[in-house]
Design a protein around this motif. Structure first.
Motif, mmCIF file in Angstrom:
data_model
loop_
_atom_site.group_PDB
_atom_site.id
_atom_site.type_symbol
_atom_site.label_atom_id
_atom_site.label_comp_id
_atom_site.label_asym_id
_atom_site.label_seq_id
_atom_site.Cartn_x
_atom_site.Cartn_y
_atom_site.Cartn_z
ATOM 1 N N GLN A 346 0.890 -1.167 -0.166
ATOM 2 C CA GLN A 346 -0.010 -0.095 -0.037
ATOM 3 C C GLN A 346 0.773 1.356 -0.136
ATOM 4 O O GLN A 346 1.665 1.332 0.782
ATOM 5 C CB GLN A 346 -0.810 -0.104 1.242
ATOM 6 C CG GLN A 346 -1.909 -0.836 1.368
ATOM 7 C CD GLN A 346 -3.234 -0.504 1.233
ATOM 8 O OE1 GLN A 346 -3.430 0.501 2.096
ATOM 9 N NE2 GLN A 346 -4.104 -1.351 0.906
ATOM 10 N N ASP A 347 0.502 2.251 -0.839
ATOM 11 C CA ASP A 347 1.325 3.360 -1.120
ATOM 12 C C ASP A 347 1.476 4.244 0.284
ATOM 13 O O ASP A 347 2.386 4.424 0.511
ATOM 14 C CB ASP A 347 0.717 4.302 -1.978
ATOM 15 C CG ASP A 347 1.027 3.687 -3.623
ATOM 16 O OD1 ASP A 347 2.124 3.096 -3.752
ATOM 17 O OD2 ASP A 347 0.290 3.799 -4.256
ATOM 18 N N VAL A 348 0.340 4.156 0.964
ATOM 19 C CA VAL A 348 0.161 5.048 2.113
ATOM 20 C C VAL A 348 1.252 4.334 3.295
ATOM 21 O O VAL A 348 1.688 5.221 4.015
ATOM 22 C CB VAL A 348 -1.027 4.930 2.839
ATOM 23 C CG1 VAL A 348 -1.745 3.771 3.463
ATOM 24 C CG2 VAL A 348 -1.307 6.211 3.755
ATOM 25 N N GLY A 349 1.486 3.119 3.349
ATOM 26 C CA GLY A 349 2.357 2.388 4.172
ATOM 27 C C GLY A 349 3.895 2.787 3.888
ATOM 28 O O GLY A 349 4.382 3.203 4.853
ATOM 29 N N VAL A 350 4.047 3.068 2.436
ATOM 30 C CA VAL A 350 5.537 3.586 2.196
ATOM 31 C C VAL A 350 5.731 4.960 2.786
ATOM 32 O O VAL A 350 6.783 5.278 3.248
ATOM 33 C CB VAL A 350 5.827 3.405 0.820
ATOM 34 C CG1 VAL A 350 7.066 4.054 0.416
ATOM 35 C CG2 VAL A 350 5.806 1.799 0.340
ATOM 36 N N VAL A 351 4.692 5.747 2.589
ATOM 37 C CA VAL A 351 4.722 7.048 3.149
ATOM 38 C C VAL A 351 4.968 7.194 4.728
ATOM 39 O O VAL A 351 5.635 7.831 5.296
ATOM 40 C CB VAL A 351 3.132 7.880 3.056
ATOM 41 C CG1 VAL A 351 3.224 9.158 3.376
ATOM 42 C CG2 VAL A 351 3.134 8.084 1.383
ATOM 43 N N MET A 352 4.146 6.376 5.275
ATOM 44 C CA MET A 352 4.307 6.037 6.678
ATOM 45 C C MET A 352 5.626 5.720 7.231
ATOM 46 O O MET A 352 6.374 6.245 8.323
ATOM 47 C CB MET A 352 3.270 5.188 7.532
ATOM 48 C CG MET A 352 1.921 6.001 7.395
ATOM 49 S SD MET A 352 0.603 4.898 7.892
ATOM 50 C CE MET A 352 0.802 4.755 9.455
ATOM 51 N N ILE A 353 6.146 4.761 6.621
ATOM 52 C CA ILE A 353 7.592 4.228 7.062
ATOM 53 C C ILE A 353 8.743 5.293 6.554
ATOM 54 O O ILE A 353 9.742 5.468 7.324
ATOM 55 C CB ILE A 353 8.153 3.070 6.311
ATOM 56 C CG1 ILE A 353 8.280 2.969 4.904
ATOM 57 C CG2 ILE A 353 7.293 1.580 6.897
ATOM 58 C CD1 ILE A 353 9.121 1.745 4.450
ATOM 59 N N SER A 354 8.381 6.004 5.546
ATOM 60 C CA SER A 354 9.260 7.161 5.357
ATOM 61 C C SER A 354 9.226 8.261 6.180
ATOM 62 O O SER A 354 10.363 8.688 6.768
ATOM 63 C CB SER A 354 8.894 7.740 3.818
ATOM 64 O OG SER A 354 9.101 6.837 2.723
ATOM 65 N N LEU A 355 8.178 8.534 6.856
ATOM 66 C CA LEU A 355 7.975 9.516 7.806
ATOM 67 C C LEU A 355 8.597 8.792 9.184
ATOM 68 O O LEU A 355 9.636 9.652 9.642
ATOM 69 C CB LEU A 355 6.434 9.648 7.971
ATOM 70 C CG LEU A 355 6.197 10.839 9.122
ATOM 71 C CD1 LEU A 355 6.764 12.394 8.641
ATOM 72 C CD2 LEU A 355 4.671 11.025 9.222
ATOM 73 N N LEU A 356 8.296 7.730 9.534
ATOM 74 C CA LEU A 356 9.070 7.074 10.772
ATOM 75 C C LEU A 356 10.469 7.106 10.675
ATOM 76 O O LEU A 356 11.325 7.474 11.423
ATOM 77 C CB LEU A 356 8.405 5.677 10.574
ATOM 78 C CG LEU A 356 8.970 4.798 11.860
ATOM 79 C CD1 LEU A 356 8.615 5.375 13.244
ATOM 80 C CD2 LEU A 356 8.400 3.449 11.762
ATOM 81 N N PHE A 357 11.212 6.722 9.443
ATOM 82 C CA PHE A 357 12.499 6.698 9.323
ATOM 83 C C PHE A 357 13.039 7.935 9.261
ATOM 84 O O PHE A 357 14.150 8.176 10.030
ATOM 85 C CB PHE A 357 12.927 6.029 7.851
ATOM 86 C CG PHE A 357 13.491 5.024 7.788
ATOM 87 C CD1 PHE A 357 14.820 4.299 8.206
ATOM 88 C CD2 PHE A 357 12.755 3.707 7.397
ATOM 89 C CE1 PHE A 357 15.142 3.266 8.233
ATOM 90 C CE2 PHE A 357 12.988 2.367 7.318
ATOM 91 C CZ PHE A 357 14.462 2.235 7.971
ATOM 92 N N SER A 358 12.498 9.076 8.777
ATOM 93 C CA SER A 358 13.042 10.509 8.739
ATOM 94 C C SER A 358 12.923 10.815 10.340
ATOM 95 O O SER A 358 13.866 11.610 10.858
ATOM 96 C CB SER A 358 11.861 11.428 7.963
ATOM 97 O OG SER A 358 11.915 10.870 6.809
#
Lengths: 411, 563
Positions: A346-358
């Motif tokens: 899910q694209d939103v999942g990638v957005v969330m992990i990007s945020l988390l990683f950041s």
């Protein structure tokens, strides 16, 4: 002797020593030697289990991390009046930790309840219990109840109980209070050992339940992970007490594991090696702080700057540990990306992990460097006598770092 | 073909040997570093020759099985781009090693400095020869850390440490974005190997759809933008430019290394991913705008500085903006050409800056009271030569852009861009030459005409040949220019605006030379004062960042207290 009794016996041995030492007096030097010998024997026992009993390799790795950390904590603890109860505590925690990790079903749960009871007992010693202490005690009571009842309940209830325990031991805000208090109250090198034991039990719990977690639960967990990472990173940035600094940094990084569950499959392949690396590095930082604390009694970061020039070995150790810690978020990325399903995620999942990683990445970059500036760098004090690290202390940190590198890169 | 590995190994071994045995062999520390880097330089030259003749070299070191699904593959991709960069890095590193021998003599961190210098050389060499995005990112990270450690070399010095942190954190912001770009690249294309990634991005374009289709963006554009933020940070581009001018507390050789080597990493990254960026014209336009903004900001802030090293710092920032702008216009190879020239030039300037500072600190001499101020006379011949030359070039550019004039280049579409940069460079040279008015006018005019031909030759022949050398594939470089092409009206407006600015400058020069005040003096003076305040305060960007960080720290302290 039946083979399946070996893990049980291995768990009991340090527990018995710890119990005896708690209620008796004796030379701390002898206790240290005995403790190290017991750890050596347990290592032999683990090797035996590896070949004689069908055990999951990941469980053995978790137990090995506990053993390595216990060894380093015992080895580095300064022989003093305070050392004897610390040695006893190390053995008790080691016994319970081994018991939880190596034993299944009811036996494992009894050891877990024992460990939680031991924490509650230590907390209960406080004369005046604050509201926070009461909350933590309540949390532990819940954890004990869940741990025991999960054995007799259905699959869903078992999963929820396991999730509560995993959230407690692999801490994620707001379930982090017992973890933080345990690390804060630990004396000497014990805090380093507690970090490793706590996280290893959490990883073990998560390993048991991760395949039952539904997409909805994973989504909620990843949201919680982001909030937890922000909170813990900020808390770490504003922290002056060294044990709380390590606890909050650990909380921030363990959020990464919870958040990544949503996008990286096969948790044991990426999560366990990362969790071990995280625990050993944070344990190493905690150990480095305890060296200062054992020499000067200071718990505040920043009391002793300029260590690179006055205590070069300790300074280099801190620089190495911080350098390693700065790269921590790369480890799950390294092992997890290859397991991530492409396109279908899910694209939103990638957005969330990007945020988390950041968040974890930027937060780590800020608070670790700030800590480095307050310890290794800066102008040294002239009113303090300096005693640099001895060979045992350097060896212990080196062992932790090498084990962390092995777990993160090779496993 | 294992020689490329040796190029990396020598500096790495030197670093380890110096770190471990440095204090016991203090007098040999520099020799070890210099010898190792020199060997690497000669090997790099040989490899450049080899890859120019035989083609790119691809070495896989780990995992041993090339079919492995591991995303972290360690290896080397040495093509012409990597080989050129290796020669540049090793040559600059040798000069800096040699310069540091006397510069740091007697310093307590002598061995540590050389160990770090060799380690940085190894890291940059590994970065430019990485065969995939993940390995490149790992070395990108190591570079940030090594740079931080070398900037904080004088660790008891608080400002040096604080600026080192500022640098590290600015890079960290870029790295977070870079890492997100890697996530997306792997998710949508399932590989991080450069060649495979470029192939899949061309053949199987993907779309990212967010919030139930409310927001759609091409995966290539999203990845290119995220990775570009990494380049912004490393190459000190707006808005992450704040670190570069403040790193002057570090030893001069470090400044030289940074300005000649490390800041070029952004330009290299864009070049390495040029085929990827070539697929996303919108990103290239953004790259161009960011570069342009940085040029304007860097050059203008430089004018307000009164410290030689800070002036050089802002000059580097502007030059990096220029380099990024070139990438944004599709002139990727020109950016490398520029990067090499600027690297060598700026390294020499930095290494000379110490001497300049030393001279200026000497006891000042009183001026000869009998001497009279030489009155500079206005020279019509050089003025009009400069004016005509700077105005003829935009005419040629517009004619080429509108197919009224044909310049027979291998990459036809690049002619306009190369001419554009030739024009900007020429204009700068013309103004500089005009200031030498004490010399006979015919000499200045001749120099202006020779400069025009020299610059024209450099851009239209040398840079074009270099473009063809770096991107030898038929139509590859031309494809970049086409992808980056601006809307013709926008381009014409840009040329006309630049022409207008140059014309105004010449009018100002004329009026000033004649001792005349140009119109609305008060207004211009008030603007000048305000502008000076704005520039000396760096457009208040640094201040606003500091304010944000103070607020975050205040919040952190509250949370930390209750943790």
């Amino acid at each position: 002797m039946h083979f399946n009794n070996i893990p049980f016996i291995l768990s009991l041995v340090p527990l018995i020593f710890g119990a005896i030492w708690t209620f008796s007096n004796g030379s701390s030097t002898i206790r240290k030697s005995v403790g190290l010998t017991v750890i050596g024997a347990l290592a032999g026992g683990l090797i035996y289990i590896r070949f004689a009993i069908e055990t999951e390799p990941s469980i053995l790795f978790l137990a090995s991390a506990v053993l390595v950390s216990g060894f380093c904590s015992l080895l580095c603890q300064e022989d003093s009046q305070e050392a004897s109860p610390i040695y006893a505590s190390v053995m008790i925690v080691l016994g319970f930790g081994f018991g939880v990790l190596l034993n299944e079903a009811i036996v494992g749960r009894i050891f877990l309840c024992g460990l939680l009871g031991y924490i509650a007992y230590s907390l209960n010693q406080e004369q005046q219990k604050t509201f926070r202490t009461k909350i933590i005690l309540l949390h532990i009571v819940f954890a004990i109840t869940f741990a025991l009842s999960s054995v007799f309940m259905g699959e869903t209830a078992q999963m929820l109980a396991g999730l509560f325990l995993a959230l407690t031991f692999l801490p994620l805000a707001p379930f982090h209070l017992p973890f933080v208090r345990t690390i804060k109250d630990a004396k000497g090198t014990l805090s380093s050992f507690w970090i490793v034991v706590w996280l290893m039990i959490g990883l073990g719990e998560l390993k048991t339940i991760y395949s039952f977690l539904t997409a909805e639960i994973l989504f909620v967990l990843s949201l919680l992970a982001i909030l937890s990472a922000i909170y813990a990173s900020l808390a770490s940035l504003g922290q002056k007490v060294n044990s709380l600094f390590v606890a909050s940094a650990t909380l921030a990084h363990s959020s990464l594991i919870w958040g990544l569950l949503q996008v990286f499959t096969s948790f044991p392949k990426w999560g366990i090696p990362f969790g071990i690396t995280l625990a050993l590095v944070m344990g190493g930082i905690s150990l480095a702080f305890s060296f200062v604390q054992m020499r000067y009694g200071w718990k505040t970061i920043g009391n002793l700057p300029g260590l690179l020039s006055t205590m070069p070995r300790l300074g280099v150790v801190i620089v190495l540990l911080v350098s390693f810690a700065l790269f921590l978020p790369l480890f799950p990325a390294y092992s997890g990306l290859g397991l991530m399903p492409t396109i279908e995620t899910q694209d939103v999942g990638v957005v969330m992990i990007s945020l988390l990683f950041s968040v974890v990445w930027l937060g780590g970059g800020w608070y670790f460097i700030k800590m480095l500036h307050q310890t290794a760098f800066g102008e040294a004090r002239t009113d303090v006598p300096y005693f640099d690290l001895g060979p045992k202390e350097v060896f212990s940190i080196s062992v932790l770092l090498l084990a962390a590198a092995y777990s993160g890169i090779i496993l | 073909m294992t020689i490329p590995i040796l190029i990396l190994l020598f500096p790495l071994l030197a670093s380890i040997v110096i770190r471990v045995f440095g204090n016991r062999m203090l007098s040999h520390v520099a020799k070890v570093g210099v010898i190792a880097t020199t060997i690497s330089f000669f090997l790099a030259v040989w490899v450049l020759y080899h890859v120019s003749v035989e083609g790119a070299v691809h070495i896989m070191l780990w995992p041993p099985n090339s079919e492995s699904s591991s995303i972290f593959k360690i290896g080397m991709l040495v093509d012409r781009l990597a080989a050129v960069m290796m020669v540049l890095i090793t040559s600059v590193s040798i000069v800096i090693h040699v310069y540091s021998i006397r510069y740091l003599e007697g310093d307590s961190g002598y061995a540590r400095f050389f160990a770090l210098l060799s380690f940085m050389t190894f890291v940059i060499l590994s970065l430019v020869s990485s065969p995939n995005l993940f390995m490149l990112f790992v070395f990108w990270q190591l570079l940030s850390l090594a740079l931080y450690l070398i900037l904080a070399f004088n660790f008891p010095n608080r400002p040096a440490c604080e600026n080192a942190f500022k640098t590290f954190f600015a890079h960290r912001v870029g790295d977070a974005s870079f890492l997100c770009g890697i996530f997306l690249a792997y998710k949508y294309f399932g590989t991080l190997e450069f060649n495979e990634l470029f192939r899949l991005a061309t053949e199987q374009p993907q779309m990212i759809s967010l919030f139930s289709g409310m927001f759609n963006i091409s995966a290539v554009t999203a990845i290119a933008l995220l990775v570009f933020v990494g380049a912004i940070a490393k190459s000190s581009q707006f808005p992450l430019h704040v670190w570069l001018p403040d790193t002057m507390d570090s030893p001069t050789p470090v400044s030289a290394l940074m300005h000649a080597g490390i800041v070029n990493a952004g330009g290299f990254l864009l070049n390495r991913l040029a085929p990827f960026y070539g697929l996303t014209p919108n990103t290239l336009h953004i790259v161009f705008v960011v570069g342009l903004l940085t040029v304007v900001m860097g050059a203008s802030m430089m004018l307000a500085q009164n410290d030689i090293k800070k002036t050089l710092g802002f000059s580097t920032m502007a030059q990096m903006g220029y380099m990024i702008m070139e990438c944004g216009l599709g002139a990727f190879a020109l950016a490398i050409f520029h990067l090499i020239a600027h690297g060598l030039f700026k390294a020499s300037l930095f290494l000379h800056s110490g001497q300049g500072i030393h001279t200026s600190r000497e006891e000042p001499e009183f001026p000869d009271p009998s001497a009279h101020e030489v009155k500079i006379s206005f020279d019509q011949l050089s003025f009009f030569t400069g004016l005509i030359i700077t105005l003829v070039l935009p005419l040629i550019i517009l004619m080429v852009a509108h197919d009224m004039l044909n310049i027979p280049l291998q990459n036809a579409h690049g002619a306009v861009i190369l001419l554009f940069f030739a024009w900007v460079t020429t204009s700068q040279v013309m103004f500089s030459l005009f200031r030498f008015q004490a010399v006979a006018s015919w000499k200045i005019s001749s120099a202006m005409i020779v400069s025009l031909f020299f610059i024209g030759f450099t851009y239209l022949w040398a840079a074009e040949a270099f473009t063809h050398f770096l991107y030898p594939g038929a139509g590859v470089a031309d494809g970049f220019f086409i992808a980056a092409a601006l809307n013709p009206i926008v381009f014409d407006l840009l040329v006309l605006l630049a022409t207008l600015l140059i014309l105004i400058s010449w009018i100002y020069v004329y009026a000033d030379s004649k001792g005349q005040k140009i119109f609305i003096v008060q207004w211009i003076n008030s603007i000048k004062k305000r502008l000076y305040m704005l520039l000396i305060n760096r457009f208040y960007i640094d201040l606003s960042y500091e304010r944000w960080s103070r607020n975050i720290l205040r919040l952190a302290q509250k949370l930390g207290h209750g943790f």
